[in-house]
Design a protein around this motif. Sequence first.
Motif, PDB file in Angstrom:
ATOM      1  N   VAL A 102      -6.054  10.818   4.950  1.00 42.28           N
ATOM      2  CA  VAL A 102      -4.933   9.901   4.738  1.00 42.28           C
ATOM      3  C   VAL A 102      -5.544   8.705   4.025  1.00 42.28           C
ATOM      4  O   VAL A 102      -6.510   8.126   4.517  1.00 42.28           O
ATOM      5  N   VAL A 103      -5.014   8.372   2.863  1.00 44.45           N
ATOM      6  CA  VAL A 103      -5.576   7.203   2.175  1.00 44.45           C
ATOM      7  C   VAL A 103      -4.469   6.210   1.874  1.00 44.45           C
ATOM      8  O   VAL A 103      -3.377   6.580   1.441  1.00 44.45           O
ATOM      9  N   PHE A 104      -4.756   4.950   2.188  1.00 43.30           N
ATOM     10  CA  PHE A 104      -3.853   3.867   1.805  1.00 43.30           C
ATOM     11  C   PHE A 104      -4.361   3.310   0.481  1.00 43.30           C
ATOM     12  O   PHE A 104      -5.498   2.842   0.407  1.00 43.30           O
ATOM     13  N   VAL A 105      -3.528   3.406  -0.545  1.00 45.22           N
ATOM     14  CA  VAL A 105      -3.911   2.941  -1.882  1.00 45.22           C
ATOM     15  C   VAL A 105      -3.184   1.636  -2.165  1.00 45.22           C
ATOM     16  O   VAL A 105      -1.964   1.572  -2.094  1.00 45.22           O
ATOM     17  N   THR A 106      -3.944   0.598  -2.484  1.00 44.88           N
ATOM     18  CA  THR A 106      -3.360  -0.715  -2.694  1.00 44.88           C
ATOM     19  C   THR A 106      -3.803  -1.257  -4.046  1.00 44.88           C
ATOM     20  O   THR A 106      -4.861  -1.865  -4.176  1.00 44.88           O
ATOM     21  N   GLY A 107      -3.039  -0.977  -5.074  1.00 38.50           N
ATOM     22  CA  GLY A 107      -3.389  -1.440  -6.416  1.00 38.50           C
ATOM     23  C   GLY A 107      -4.401  -0.520  -7.085  1.00 38.50           C
ATOM     24  O   GLY A 107      -4.845   0.461  -6.507  1.00 38.50           O
ATOM     25  N   SER A 164       0.824  -1.219   0.000  1.00 37.70           N
ATOM     26  CA  SER A 164       0.000   0.000   0.000  1.00 37.70           C
ATOM     27  C   SER A 164       0.852   1.261   0.000  1.00 37.70           C
ATOM     28  O   SER A 164       1.925   1.301   0.607  1.00 37.70           O
ATOM     29  N   MET A 221       0.991  -1.302   8.628  1.00 40.29           N
ATOM     30  CA  MET A 221       0.280  -0.084   8.993  1.00 40.29           C
ATOM     31  C   MET A 221       0.556   0.317  10.440  1.00 40.29           C
ATOM     32  O   MET A 221       0.719   1.507  10.748  1.00 40.29           O
ATOM     33  N   LEU A 241      -0.963   8.107   1.242  1.00 38.49           N
ATOM     34  CA  LEU A 241      -1.010   9.461   0.689  1.00 38.49           C
ATOM     35  C   LEU A 241      -1.674  10.367   1.715  1.00 38.49           C
ATOM     36  O   LEU A 241      -2.793  10.111   2.145  1.00 38.49           O
ATOM     37  N   THR A 255      -8.292  -3.642   1.496  1.00 41.98           N
ATOM     38  CA  THR A 255      -9.050  -3.188   0.335  1.00 41.98           C
ATOM     39  C   THR A 255      -8.180  -2.226  -0.480  1.00 41.98           C
ATOM     40  O   THR A 255      -7.157  -1.744   0.000  1.00 41.98           O
ATOM     41  N   VAL A 256      -8.589  -1.938  -1.710  1.00 39.86           N
ATOM     42  CA  VAL A 256      -7.803  -1.037  -2.560  1.00 39.86           C
ATOM     43  C   VAL A 256      -7.663   0.330  -1.893  1.00 39.86           C
ATOM     44  O   VAL A 256      -6.585   0.910  -1.865  1.00 39.86           O
ATOM     45  N   TYR A 257      -8.756   0.834  -1.344  1.00 37.34           N
ATOM     46  CA  TYR A 257      -8.692   2.135  -0.682  1.00 37.34           C
ATOM     47  C   TYR A 257      -9.089   2.003   0.783  1.00 37.34           C
ATOM     48  O   TYR A 257     -10.153   1.478   1.106  1.00 37.34           O
ATOM     49  N   THR A 258      -8.228   2.455   1.660  1.00 38.67           N
ATOM     50  CA  THR A 258      -8.550   2.567   3.073  1.00 38.67           C
ATOM     51  C   THR A 258      -8.473   4.062   3.384  1.00 38.67           C
ATOM     52  O   THR A 258      -7.389   4.641   3.440  1.00 38.67           O
ATOM     53  N   ASN A 259      -9.638   4.688   3.499  1.00 40.64           N
ATOM     54  CA  ASN A 259      -9.705   6.137   3.674  1.00 40.64           C
ATOM     55  C   ASN A 259      -9.768   6.507   5.142  1.00 40.64           C
ATOM     56  O   ASN A 259     -10.617   6.001   5.875  1.00 40.64           O
ATOM     57  N   LEU A 260      -8.871   7.379   5.573  1.00 40.62           N
ATOM     58  CA  LEU A 260      -8.974   7.934   6.922  1.00 40.62           C
ATOM     59  C   LEU A 260      -9.337   9.408   6.779  1.00 40.62           C
ATOM     60  O   LEU A 260      -8.587  10.179   6.181  1.00 40.62           O
TER      61      LEU A 260
END
Lengths: 228, 484
Positions: free
Chosen positions: A194-199, A144, A177, A147, B268-273
């Motif tokens: 804050v976003v975790f982008v995974t693929g 991930s 994380m 951002l 998941t593809v996006y984990t938004n905080l």
Amino acid sequence: MRDDRAAVLGQIRIALQTAHLPAARATLPLRVGTGQGDTVSLTERFRAEVEPLGGMTYVARSDEQAIEIALKVLASAQGKELLAWADDEIPVRGLGAALAAHAYTRLDLAMPEDADARRNKLLELERAAAGVTGAQAGLADTGSLALVSAATRPRLASLLPATHLAFLKTSMLFPDMASFFRAHPDVTRDASNVVFVTGPSRTADIELTLQRGVHGPKFLHVVLCDWL
Amino acid sequence: MSLHSPNVTFHERVEGALRDEILHTALDRATGRFQNLRVTALASLPDAERVRDRARLIRAHTLAHLDTYLEQFAAKVEQAGGQVHFARDANALNEIVLEIARQHKVQSVVKGKSMISEETELNHALQAENLRVVETDLGEYIIQLAGETPSHIIVPAVHKTKEQIGALLHEKISIPYTADPAQMTAAARATLRREFLNADMGISGVNFGVAETGTICLVENEGNGRLTTTAPRVHVALMGIERIVPTLDDLSVMLQVLARSATGQKITVYTNLLTGARRNGEGDGPNELHIVLLDNGRSRVLGTEVAEILYCIRCGACLNACPVYREIGGHAYGSVYPGPVGAVLTPALGGVAQWSDLPQASSLCGACREVCPVRIDIPRMLLVERDEAVRAGKMAWWLRLGLRVYSVTATHPALFRLATTTAGWGTRALGAFGKGWLKRLPPPLNGWTQSRDFPAFAKKSFRAQYRESRHAELIHLDDNAFRE
Ligand code: SF4
């Protein structure tokens, strides 16, 4: 506006006198340490996680290499307009100048307050062929990118265009994380997002068949900056 | 508090679901696939069992101090410039959302997946005020265009074939007919993109609220959640009051098990905080964030013997694992919350009197408890609610039928043979969860299996069992007629 705060909290306090909550403790036991790893193994893990998801990764050993990769990726995106983070937010020296030299332009991302002006602004941004960002961190165990939003790091750059090109310093790779949060306990204090982008964006909503790029980017390219 | 009172009986809905072959095949594929993916994904987590234990401790601890954590959460959200509203019930929540919409002169709304909005029937309330409401999760969008309700918690349109979806998109959004999922997805992307960019308000669900920071966490794969919470000028997030975790570290634990249990992804593809409103000169994102916390019976449930159901993180694993759900699908439960979790939660929130059938829609095989990432003891609570239903004089048709079936099969040698030789789900469950699971059941279930003669019909699929029981009922009546 109505607010039932006092009533709801009062109800909860009464309920807690009779609640049957198996496994409830007054405090949580301390957590044993999370994952570890050196930069090389974290880089390998990151790539091994994100590639099967359809994310492309590249290891660059210098600014020049990173720029070369960037130009190749962007050439495939078909369009000269970009949504980009500020130059200082991307760890590759000379990238901004190289993009300008190749006739790429950047759309201004600041949203106007007015509703109609905002709508028009969004429609304008929709034209962009690619988004170019840095990343505050990478999480190796899931592949991930983290951002973190700021004035110079707009959220839409990694969201609206079909192609997202991100630059990540390999020294910013964390095992997972939890270790990222431990190193940046205040990360959510100064950023609304804050976003975790995974693929790349994906769905399996039609007959369980995998489709990429349903709402977010269809193509994710991560340049791992190995010298940083 | 209705959670959508059924206008047909549970009995009729089950009949309908069992007749629907497409639904059945699709459900089998989806649930089977998710089960396999879940097992693989958990195997990829070092120490998965300890992580699950910790996740359970976190949920239990949070609920035991829910008042404190909610206050902390609200204070932190407000400190970060967000606004917090508590809603006592469904109407209160809808009223609050409508009021925010009025204040901002909202005309169009895009929505990310939100179970809470289903619970309060928010779309109806918004549409009644002439607001345009568009669901943006691809599956939810298809369901909305078709005017139907979701059949699966993760794949809402799993009961529709690609040809049906192609015809639907052709009719509703005027694209040339195609049954190619890639082309349909691209067409939906283009259509929904315009909706996102035009919308005044985005409404989303919330997976977790973090008390120490006032952060809300939303997980998703498509990016519609990101767009819903970024493009429109106002973002309204809806969450149940129980969906709190104390710290970011706790959040990271929950996220390790959530996606793995739900779709078999590591994350998941996006984990938004999302924390508060746009600030420090941030250029994009909504101007305002409103978080609406819904009670709607949860605080009452907290004071009861079934409070443990509030540990639920809505992963859907118990649905995929449940032999009854796999046969009858989500629609048959008639509630927003289907499957084993819904069989406990729906009567708990909506009243055992109205939903007395649901706690019976289970064979108490224990598969739900085995797969639950936070190890919720669903069978225990089903028994508590069955008890309550019986005390309220609401012994369900299912139980009545079950006992009658037994008496019929036991007195009809041919049926009895059929019943005892058919290799049904019981056998499969034994294969899946190891021999002797009946013995491993904790005391109350022990008592249940000892005191009722379940095995005679529990060895068949719910389907076969149900069909045969209808048949048996007829025989029963015929027998009576004959005797008279
Ligand atoms: S009860 Fe457990 S398995 Fe079922 S949805 Fe909730 S968390 Fe998932």
